[in-house]
Structures are given as C-alpha cells and as structure tokens.
Design an enzyme around this catalytic site. Sequence first.
Site, PDB file in Angstrom:
ATOM      1  CB  CYS A  55      -0.990  -0.114   1.071  1.00  0.00           C
ATOM      2  SG  CYS A  55      -2.339   1.188   1.256  1.00  0.00           S
ATOM      3  CG  HIS A  56      -0.536   5.136   1.435  1.00  0.00           C
ATOM      4  ND1 HIS A  56      -1.775   4.644   1.608  1.00  0.00           N
ATOM      5  CD2 HIS A  56      -0.585   6.371   0.484  1.00  0.00           C
ATOM      6  CE1 HIS A  56      -2.572   5.402   0.954  1.00  0.00           C
ATOM      7  NE2 HIS A  56      -2.033   6.508   0.257  1.00  0.00           N
TER       8      HIS A  56
END
Length: 206
Positions: free
Chosen positions: A119-120
Amino acid sequence: MAGKKILMLVGEFSEEYEIFVFEQAMHAVGHTVHVVCPDKKAGDVLKTSLHDFEGHQTYTEKLGHDYILNKTFADVNPADYDAVYAAGGRGPEYIRIDKRVQALVRHFHETGKPIFTICHGVQILIAVDGVVRGREVAALQYCEPEVTLAGGTYIDVAPTGAHVDGNLVSAKGWPGLAAFMRECLKVLGTEIRHGEALMRDERKAA
C-alpha cells in the site's frame, strides 16, 4: 530452518490489517516481528486506521483497533534483523521524513536483505535514494507517480495479488495480504508443507 527476525516500520494511523494480520501470520510460522514507531516505546499504544473501498472515488478512512507496540524504536539495531517491512496506511506519509527511519531502510537496501512493502508503505522506501530505482514495485495506485519519479517501475497488480522483484516483495493493499505474505515467506526461505507430502517425506526418511 531457524525463525527470522522482521522489523516492521509503522506510524500513527498505519493500516490496521497490515499490522495485525502480517504480525500474527509471521508469528504463527515461527518468525519474530518487532513493530516500531519513531519516539515510541514497547508497551505504548499506536492508533491505527482502516482504509476501505466503498464505491467512492477514493478510499474511506476509519479508526482501527489500538495496537500495543512490542519494541522500543530507540533500541533497534537493524543488523539484528533479517528483513524490513513497511506497512501502509497514513503512517508512512510522515515517518518517511524521519532521518532515523531512512537510516534503517538504507541498511536493508545496502545489505541486500529482504524488503517488504504494501500500500502506502512504498512512500517510506521512496524517501531513501536508490531503494526503488530500477526496481519493479507494486503499491496503492495513487503512489504510482512517486514510484515512477523515484526511478522505479510501477506494477499494477490485482488487488489480491503481489509482486516479487528479487528481494523486494510488494502489494497494492490489505486485500492482497494473503498473496503478499506467501511471497514474503518464500523470500525468507520459509517452507510450509502439508499432510500427504510431509508424510511421504517422513516415510522416506524412516
């Protein structure tokens, strides 16, 4: 095979599933995961978030469960760990500018140890020059411009998929945790065998 030691980098409001599920799965197969946040100690509470996909143009964000950190950030020696994992959510946005976090990531990059990101989490890697340059990496699609500008090749995996480029394992978000962790275990050299195959091996050994 002896269990491995994995360092997980998180911040306030990092993604709940990407902390709890990863940690518990790795512990279940005999590895050790130390979860650290800058300026926090073992026993401190970390607030987590949960990003969900509910038909809007972007994800929604909800408050997740409290997580009790199991390692003091100031006590971390990266040489003690076999791999590093950058969890996603909101946390990476701010801990990536911490020079101490950058130094930890740099150690794993320079030593060639496994690096896991979801993800991030890639925002943490991008903050250290050279970590994603020339590498193929998956991440939440909104991180694609950052991956490209840092010299990496963004891989648009399925939400439930994962991508491997040598010692770098990456995925788009928590729906891909199963595939992501499976690939992380392979990179760590973890072999999981089931039922009949294991019994055949035991009979051969006898």
